[in-house]
Design an enzyme around this catalytic site. Structure first.
Site, PDB file in Angstrom:
ATOM      1  N   ARG A  16       0.860  -1.185   0.000  1.00  0.00           N
ATOM      2  CA  ARG A  16       0.000   0.000   0.000  1.00  0.00           C
ATOM      3  C   ARG A  16       0.887   1.221   0.000  1.00  0.00           C
ATOM      4  O   ARG A  16       1.270   1.724   1.062  1.00  0.00           O
ATOM      5  CB  ARG A  16      -0.890   0.002   1.239  1.00  0.00           C
ATOM      6  N   ASP A  69       2.287   4.978  -0.152  1.00  0.00           N
ATOM      7  CA  ASP A  69       1.818   6.264   0.388  1.00  0.00           C
ATOM      8  C   ASP A  69       1.546   7.270  -0.728  1.00  0.00           C
ATOM      9  O   ASP A  69       1.982   7.099  -1.868  1.00  0.00           O
ATOM     10  CB  ASP A  69       2.924   6.883   1.268  1.00  0.00           C
ATOM     11  N   TYR A 118      12.286  -1.938  -3.857  1.00  0.00           N
ATOM     12  CA  TYR A 118      12.071  -0.501  -4.021  1.00  0.00           C
ATOM     13  C   TYR A 118      13.325   0.158  -4.611  1.00  0.00           C
ATOM     14  O   TYR A 118      14.452  -0.251  -4.296  1.00  0.00           O
ATOM     15  CB  TYR A 118      11.767   0.175  -2.679  1.00  0.00           C
ATOM     16  N   ARG A 178      11.974   5.274   3.044  1.00  0.00           N
ATOM     17  CA  ARG A 178      12.232   6.720   3.060  1.00  0.00           C
ATOM     18  C   ARG A 178      13.044   7.124   4.287  1.00  0.00           C
ATOM     19  O   ARG A 178      13.844   8.076   4.229  1.00  0.00           O
ATOM     20  CB  ARG A 178      10.920   7.497   2.986  1.00  0.00           C
TER      21      ARG A 178
END
Lengths: 246, 246
Positions: free
Chosen positions: B50, B52, B111, B198
């Site tokens: 999910r 952001d 990622y 992040r």
């Protein structure tokens, strides 16, 4: 009166081309407005290449004169601050000799054409790439492209509105390679005719899709007939990547 | 009741995150609406991750069931046609076993975090990359990142709103390389905590800028204290690039 040279990146999809036009958003208009906002002067930019509507740049070069000798870094930072709402960024700023001219001093221009060659349409690069679903043979495109290298009459690959005095140009590099899901076409020449890169790309795409033979490219070049050109590639995938100076 | 698996690409900047929310544009909402437009069914997607608000994907995976067994190519082409005004594209569609679940069957997530490391701001990649003007030492970042690889308590790199039962995760890959003007951080793990990528990226950026030492990353990891984390990197540069299944 100091002369400055800027290297510009822009998203051509946000503008009606490079060249200033009354009442239309243009790259030239955006940069000239930023210069006026910075120092109050009204100036006219000289540019290495006047890109069409929708054509992008990662290495456009422009020159202009200012009344006052600002440090080049100050000019760059101020213009980027004034361009923050625009799809134009200043990548480099240097002070140059007053004889230096972005267009007339240029000895070479380089373009990249990006094709996204996969079944799924682009979500992230919408407007920045030409999407072709059917698998392309980039090796055949590269072989065919070699017929375009050298001194030729490029009438077949010239837009009817081209204002160049002569259709004879020397193409220095024509290279086609696969980069993951993309096919990249790179072209370099001292100068290009109007829509020459998109005309050559559209023609080479026909070869990549197997609709034309490799030898057809030499044949349509020799025809010196605009009607012999393949369908012109869209502006989305085209990038002015760099300009050479001595 | 056939189950389908889609691979999605999307521009996260156009949506309030992946997960559906009433009255907000979301990736999930866009795809579910396209499915309803295609076949009339109201379905709920399962997703591998999910993402952001502002986070992009080039390889998000979702699954859903349809009442009727359409050919997978028909589903893909129909959804892409219904998504043409959206910043979401279907890259692949296959029919899968009814036991297969986009989230619970996943054995790994990957990622990419992109940093544009040059003086000039981005014009073409605005919203798709983190711009850092000062030169970064990507080799130091890579060395520092190796302290994060393996089984650790990642409390330092976990958002306060994270709903994961445990802060203990195994990070399989943490790699930092320079690609032209960009610094690319690649992370792979079975699963990640909320904002972990992040948070790790923001911390490693401190090392790249010389503000922190390589050894500080192992120290802040060992602290198991959210307050020890570096400034969290913005969503702009983050891409979910792929999901692994056995």
């Amino acid at each position: 009166m100091p002369r400055y040279r800027l290297t510009l990146e822009y998203d051509g999809g946000a503008y009606n081309g490079f060249q200033v036009q009354a009442g239309q958003p243009t790259v030239q208009g955006a940069v000239e407005t930023a210069i006026t906002a910075f120092c109050g002067q009204t100036i006219r930019l000289a540019a290495a290449g006047r890109t069409d509507t929708g054509v992008h740049a990662t290495g456009q070069v422009v020159t202009f004169d200012l009344d006052k000798a600002w440090p080049a870094a100050t000019v760059m930072n101020a213009l980027n601050a004034h361009l923050v709402q625009e799809a134009v960024a200043v990548l480099d700023c240097i002070e140059v000799d007053p004889e230096f001219h972005a267009r007339f001093s240029a000895t070479g221009r380089r373009y990249l054409y990006r094709i996204l060659n996969r079944p799924g349409r682009p979500a992230l690069d919408q407007g920045r790439i030409w999407h072709i679903r059917q698998p392309m043979d980039e090796a055949a495109m590269h072989r065919a492209a070699q017929a375009l290298v050298g001194l030729h009459d490029f009438t077949t690959f010239r837009d009817v509105n081209c204002q160049s005095k002569s259709p004879v140009k020397t193409l220095d590099i024509a290279s086609v390679t696969r980069v993951g899901e993309e096919v990249h076409l790179v072209f370099a020449a001292r100068s290009f005719l109007h829509r020459q890169v998109r005309s050559m790309t559209g023609t080479l795409a026909q070869v990549g899709l197997g609709r034309w033979q490799v030898s057809d490219v030499a044949r349509v070049l020799a025809a010196r007939d605009r009607a012999a050109c393949g369908p012109v590639a869209p502006s989305d995938g085209l990038y002015l990547t760099g300009v050479d100076y001595d």
